[in-house]
Design an enzyme around this catalytic site. Structure first.
Site, PDB file in Angstrom:
ATOM      1  N   LYS A 187      -7.670  -2.466  -2.940  1.00 17.18           N
ATOM      2  CA  LYS A 187      -6.753  -1.310  -2.996  1.00 17.18           C
ATOM      3  C   LYS A 187      -7.203  -0.363  -4.116  1.00 17.18           C
ATOM      4  O   LYS A 187      -7.142   0.858  -3.969  1.00 17.18           O
ATOM      5  CB  LYS A 187      -5.306  -1.772  -3.234  1.00 17.18           C
ATOM      6  CG  LYS A 187      -4.639  -2.467  -2.063  1.00 17.18           C
ATOM      7  CD  LYS A 187      -4.464  -1.595  -0.820  1.00 17.18           C
ATOM      8  CE  LYS A 187      -3.454  -0.489  -0.972  1.00 17.18           C
ATOM      9  NZ  LYS A 187      -3.188   0.196   0.322  1.00 17.18           N
ATOM     10  N   THR A 220      -0.449   0.235  -4.364  1.00 17.92           N
ATOM     11  CA  THR A 220       0.352  -0.830  -4.965  1.00 17.92           C
ATOM     12  C   THR A 220       0.241  -0.819  -6.487  1.00 17.92           C
ATOM     13  O   THR A 220      -0.755  -0.361  -7.046  1.00 17.92           O
ATOM     14  CB  THR A 220      -0.154  -2.191  -4.432  1.00 17.92           C
ATOM     15  OG1 THR A 220       0.342  -3.243  -5.239  1.00 17.92           O
ATOM     16  CG2 THR A 220      -1.677  -2.281  -4.474  1.00 17.92           C
ATOM     17  N   ASP A 221       1.264  -1.377  -7.137  1.00  8.37           N
ATOM     18  CA  ASP A 221       1.205  -1.525  -8.600  1.00  8.37           C
ATOM     19  C   ASP A 221       0.202  -2.600  -9.021  1.00  8.37           C
ATOM     20  O   ASP A 221      -0.168  -2.694 -10.186  1.00  8.37           O
ATOM     21  CB  ASP A 221       2.596  -1.837  -9.169  1.00  8.37           C
ATOM     22  CG  ASP A 221       3.220  -3.126  -8.636  1.00  8.37           C
ATOM     23  OD1 ASP A 221       2.619  -3.778  -7.753  1.00  8.37           O
ATOM     24  OD2 ASP A 221       4.328  -3.480  -9.101  1.00  8.37           O
ATOM     25  N   GLU A 222      -0.243  -3.417  -8.039  1.00 14.01           N
ATOM     26  CA  GLU A 222      -1.105  -4.542  -8.404  1.00 14.01           C
ATOM     27  C   GLU A 222      -2.466  -4.096  -8.924  1.00 14.01           C
ATOM     28  O   GLU A 222      -3.172  -4.868  -9.568  1.00 14.01           O
ATOM     29  CB  GLU A 222      -1.263  -5.505  -7.211  1.00 14.01           C
ATOM     30  CG  GLU A 222       0.097  -5.990  -6.725  1.00 14.01           C
ATOM     31  CD  GLU A 222       0.079  -7.178  -5.784  1.00 14.01           C
ATOM     32  OE1 GLU A 222      -0.903  -7.922  -5.777  1.00 14.01           O
ATOM     33  OE2 GLU A 222       1.073  -7.352  -5.065  1.00 14.01           O
ATOM     34  N   TYR A 263      -7.353  -8.598  -3.019  1.00 18.21           N
ATOM     35  CA  TYR A 263      -6.456  -7.574  -2.449  1.00 18.21           C
ATOM     36  C   TYR A 263      -6.351  -6.371  -3.376  1.00 18.21           C
ATOM     37  O   TYR A 263      -6.616  -5.233  -2.977  1.00 18.21           O
ATOM     38  CB  TYR A 263      -5.068  -8.175  -2.193  1.00 18.21           C
ATOM     39  CG  TYR A 263      -3.984  -7.120  -1.997  1.00 18.21           C
ATOM     40  CD1 TYR A 263      -4.040  -6.222  -0.926  1.00 18.21           C
ATOM     41  CD2 TYR A 263      -2.906  -7.016  -2.886  1.00 18.21           C
ATOM     42  CE1 TYR A 263      -3.055  -5.240  -0.754  1.00 18.21           C
ATOM     43  CE2 TYR A 263      -1.918  -6.051  -2.715  1.00 18.21           C
ATOM     44  CZ  TYR A 263      -2.003  -5.153  -1.649  1.00 18.21           C
ATOM     45  OH  TYR A 263      -1.040  -4.194  -1.480  1.00 18.21           O
TER      46      TYR A 263
HETATM   47  P1  NAD Z   1       1.661  -5.156   6.372  1.00 19.13           P
HETATM   48  O1  NAD Z   1       0.590  -6.184   6.186  1.00 19.13           O
HETATM   49  O2  NAD Z   1       3.028  -5.578   6.748  1.00 19.13           O
HETATM   50  O3  NAD Z   1       1.195  -4.094   7.489  1.00 19.13           O
HETATM   51  C1  NAD Z   1      -0.112  -3.616   7.558  1.00 19.13           C
HETATM   52  C2  NAD Z   1      -0.266  -2.927   8.916  1.00 19.13           C
HETATM   53  O4  NAD Z   1      -1.590  -2.379   8.986  1.00 19.13           O
HETATM   54  C3  NAD Z   1      -0.129  -3.877  10.108  1.00 19.13           C
HETATM   55  O5  NAD Z   1       0.679  -3.286  11.104  1.00 19.13           O
HETATM   56  C4  NAD Z   1      -1.552  -4.063  10.597  1.00 19.13           C
HETATM   57  O6  NAD Z   1      -1.634  -4.314  12.007  1.00 19.13           O
HETATM   58  C5  NAD Z   1      -2.167  -2.727  10.227  1.00 19.13           C
HETATM   59  N1  NAD Z   1      -3.619  -2.813  10.049  1.00 19.13           N
HETATM   60  C6  NAD Z   1      -4.312  -3.725   9.330  1.00 19.13           C
HETATM   61  N2  NAD Z   1      -5.626  -3.485   9.412  1.00 19.13           N
HETATM   62  C7  NAD Z   1      -5.770  -2.375  10.175  1.00 19.13           C
HETATM   63  C8  NAD Z   1      -6.885  -1.620  10.610  1.00 19.13           C
HETATM   64  N3  NAD Z   1      -8.142  -1.960  10.276  1.00 19.13           N
HETATM   65  N4  NAD Z   1      -6.671  -0.527  11.385  1.00 19.13           N
HETATM   66  C9  NAD Z   1      -5.412  -0.177  11.735  1.00 19.13           C
HETATM   67  N5  NAD Z   1      -4.326  -0.866  11.374  1.00 19.13           N
HETATM   68  C10 NAD Z   1      -4.500  -1.945  10.595  1.00 19.13           C
HETATM   69  O7  NAD Z   1       1.652  -4.315   5.027  1.00 19.13           O
HETATM   70  P2  NAD Z   1       2.880  -3.620   4.264  1.00 19.13           P
HETATM   71  O8  NAD Z   1       3.518  -4.629   3.395  1.00 19.13           O
HETATM   72  O9  NAD Z   1       3.682  -2.859   5.227  1.00 19.13           O
HETATM   73  O10 NAD Z   1       2.087  -2.615   3.316  1.00 19.13           O
HETATM   74  C11 NAD Z   1       1.758  -1.300   3.778  1.00 19.13           C
HETATM   75  C12 NAD Z   1       0.993  -0.579   2.686  1.00 19.13           C
HETATM   76  O11 NAD Z   1       1.779  -0.514   1.514  1.00 19.13           O
HETATM   77  C13 NAD Z   1      -0.304  -1.290   2.289  1.00 19.13           C
HETATM   78  O12 NAD Z   1      -1.298  -0.324   2.078  1.00 19.13           O
HETATM   79  C14 NAD Z   1       0.038  -1.998   0.992  1.00 19.13           C
HETATM   80  O13 NAD Z   1      -1.084  -2.118   0.164  1.00 19.13           O
HETATM   81  C15 NAD Z   1       1.077  -1.055   0.407  1.00 19.13           C
HETATM   82  N6  NAD Z   1       2.093  -1.691  -0.460  1.00 19.13           N
HETATM   83  C16 NAD Z   1       2.789  -2.780  -0.031  1.00 19.13           C
HETATM   84  C17 NAD Z   1       3.786  -3.323  -0.853  1.00 19.13           C
HETATM   85  C18 NAD Z   1       4.612  -4.507  -0.409  1.00 19.13           C
HETATM   86  O14 NAD Z   1       5.414  -5.022  -1.200  1.00 19.13           O
HETATM   87  N7  NAD Z   1       4.522  -4.955   0.823  1.00 19.13           N
HETATM   88  C19 NAD Z   1       4.040  -2.767  -2.110  1.00 19.13           C
HETATM   89  C20 NAD Z   1       3.298  -1.638  -2.509  1.00 19.13           C
HETATM   90  C21 NAD Z   1       2.333  -1.104  -1.666  1.00 19.13           C
HETATM   91  P1  TYD Z   2       4.198 -12.034  -2.428  1.00 14.58           P
HETATM   92  O1  TYD Z   2       5.375 -11.763  -1.551  1.00 14.58           O
HETATM   93  O2  TYD Z   2       3.016 -12.697  -1.816  1.00 14.58           O
HETATM   94  O3  TYD Z   2       3.804 -10.653  -3.123  1.00 14.58           O
HETATM   95  P2  TYD Z   2       2.707 -10.345  -4.312  1.00 14.58           P
HETATM   96  O4  TYD Z   2       1.882 -11.533  -4.573  1.00 14.58           O
HETATM   97  O5  TYD Z   2       1.920  -9.238  -3.706  1.00 14.58           O
HETATM   98  O6  TYD Z   2       3.509  -9.934  -5.497  1.00 14.58           O
HETATM   99  O7  TYD Z   2       4.681 -12.942  -3.626  1.00 14.58           O
HETATM  100  C1  TYD Z   2       5.660 -12.516  -4.552  1.00 14.58           C
HETATM  101  C2  TYD Z   2       5.697 -13.521  -5.688  1.00 14.58           C
HETATM  102  O8  TYD Z   2       6.150 -14.767  -5.164  1.00 14.58           O
HETATM  103  C3  TYD Z   2       4.340 -13.800  -6.314  1.00 14.58           C
HETATM  104  O9  TYD Z   2       4.519 -14.007  -7.725  1.00 14.58           O
HETATM  105  C4  TYD Z   2       3.894 -15.097  -5.666  1.00 14.58           C
HETATM  106  C5  TYD Z   2       5.207 -15.819  -5.403  1.00 14.58           C
HETATM  107  N1  TYD Z   2       5.234 -16.715  -4.229  1.00 14.58           N
HETATM  108  C6  TYD Z   2       5.673 -18.032  -4.351  1.00 14.58           C
HETATM  109  O10 TYD Z   2       6.057 -18.492  -5.443  1.00 14.58           O
HETATM  110  N2  TYD Z   2       5.706 -18.804  -3.229  1.00 14.58           N
HETATM  111  C7  TYD Z   2       5.294 -18.356  -2.013  1.00 14.58           C
HETATM  112  O11 TYD Z   2       5.319 -19.133  -1.026  1.00 14.58           O
HETATM  113  C8  TYD Z   2       4.868 -16.984  -1.902  1.00 14.58           C
HETATM  114  C9  TYD Z   2       4.428 -16.433  -0.576  1.00 14.58           C
HETATM  115  C10 TYD Z   2       4.859 -16.204  -3.038  1.00 14.58           C
END
Ligand code: NAD
Ligand code: TYD
Length: 361
Positions: A171, A141-143, A167
């Protein structure tokens, strides 16, 4: 995607393939490379949902295994019995708000789980006589880069890590391990750091699905703080295409930033969602939906702004996002409208109890 007729088929392990991005990636891979063997390993935590893969149930090349990435014996057995050559590692605890409530699970899955996978893959890769075409893709992630001020330049691959939440810190730890396995052992790991994704199968706790569903239910739309925080939004299918290109053409040991070049303030994003719902949903309980917007107490340590400079992946691998925010949000809203049967059962007692903890402050 254009098929390369000389392409060698892969045998790929997709961890977290029942989650949001992971399941989109499984769909992408099975469609693009129907002859590849695909093994999904997912613990099915609250965020994992087998229904995300329901339409692939009869695919003979896809195997689903419910299990934990921290289970070394299970991971060893899968890598060996399936002779896997590629890992796309998505499994993670991924929600900042949950990491504030309970960081332990984040350290366990994101750090210990990634370490377990890296060690298992290293052993297998050594037995396979270390092919450089094998790939361990670590999806991050970019975070990890921390928070930007309004006029700071976007994150590049050399921006120092400054994670601010449990988080992003977990990561960051896993990114460092993946990097070290290349540097120390020469294992072909690649790291991608991507901005916020949105699209189908997004669990209803994250900003965009939460707002869509609350609008449909006529519930308040909780915007943290002053709503001026900025995220760089990428449609999930664009992310999946980027990861595909990185697996096939990325250079081992490298990091690639992936982003949508779409910086939007949270409040503006929520207003766009309200307008789309006003237009597309005929029977909203409250209309116009923006009447539901409610400013609530800010998230602890809330990062102000994220922005990705994705020029490296464009220059070196030719990837650029194809979807606009306007187009992607419209597709997403349409998906949540058409898939009530998917999201309604997810509003479980566990979900309600989580919601109560975060929003009753
Ligand atoms: P998500 O929370 O929707 O899915 C995570 C999945 O991992 C779930 O299916 C969960 O059951 C599984 N999981 C959790 N713990 C586990 C374990 N111990 N063993 C096996 N499986 C396990 O997450 P996402 O949003 O799909 O993100 C996927 C990846 O991409 C993550 O690594 C996250 O850091 C990265 N990422 C997410 C975003 C975003 O915007 N969602 C952006 C950049 C990077
Ligand atoms: P989120 O989807 O949790 O992603 P991340 O924190 O990983 O960027 O949230 C996106 C943005 O939205 C973040 O700045 C937090 C804000 N947010 C709210 O304002 N209200 C909410 O209920 C949630 C879940 C997020």
């Amino acid at each position: 995607m254009q098929q390369d007729s000389n392409r060698t088929p892969r045998k790929i392990l997709i961890t977290g393939g029942a989650g949001f991005i992971g399941s989109n990636f499984v769909h992408h891979w099975c469609k693009s490379y129907p002859s590849d063997r695909v093994v999904v390993l997912d613990a099915l935590t609250y965020a994992g949902n087998k229904l995300n893969l329901a339409s692939l149930e009869s695919n003979p090349n896809l195997k689903f295994v419910q299990g934990d990435i921290c289970d070394r014996t299970l991971v060893d057995n899968l890598l060996e019995s399936e002779d896997l050559d590629t890992v796309a590692h998505f499994a993670a605890e991924s929600h900042v708000d949950r990491s504030i409530l309970g960081p332990g699970a984040f350290v366990q899955t994101n750090v210990v789980g990634t370490f377990t996978l890296l060690e298992a893959f290293r052993q297998r890769w050594n037995k396979r006589e270390q092919p450089q075409s094998d790939c361990f893709l670590h999806v991050s992630t970019d975070e990890v880069y921390g928070s930007l001020e309004a006029d700071d330049p976007a994150f590049t691959e050399t921006t120092p890590y400054t994670p601010n939440s449990p988080y992003s810190a977990s990561k960051a730890g896993s990114d460092h391990l993946a990097r070290a396995y290349f540097h120390t052992y020469g294992m072909p790991t690649i790291i991608t750091n991507c901005s916020n994704n949105y699209g189908p199968y997004h669990f209803p706790e994250k900003l965009i699905p939460l707002m869509c569903i609350n609008i449909l239910l006529g519930k308040p739309l909780p915007v943290y703080g002053d709503g001026q925080n900025i995220r760089d939004w990428l449609f999930v299918e664009d992310h999946c295409r980027a990861l595909d290109i990185v697996i096939h053409r990325g250079k081992p040991g490298e990091t690639y930033n992936v982003g949508g070049n779409n910086e939007v303030k949270n409040i503006d994003l929520v207003k766009q969602l309200c307008e789309l719902m006003d237009e597309l949903a005929p029977d909203l309980p409250v209309r116009p939906a923006k009447k539901l917007i409610t400013f609530v107490k800010d998230r602890a340590g809330h990062d102000r702004r994220y922005a990705i400079d994705a020029s490296k992946i464009k220059r070196e691998l030719g990837w650029t996002p194809q979807e606009t925010v306007a187009g992607g949000l419209r597709r997403t809203v349409e998906w949540y409208l058409a898939n009530r049967d998917w999201w309604q059962p997810l509003l479980s007692d566990e979900y309600k109890s989580y919601y109560q903890k975060v929003y009753s402050k």
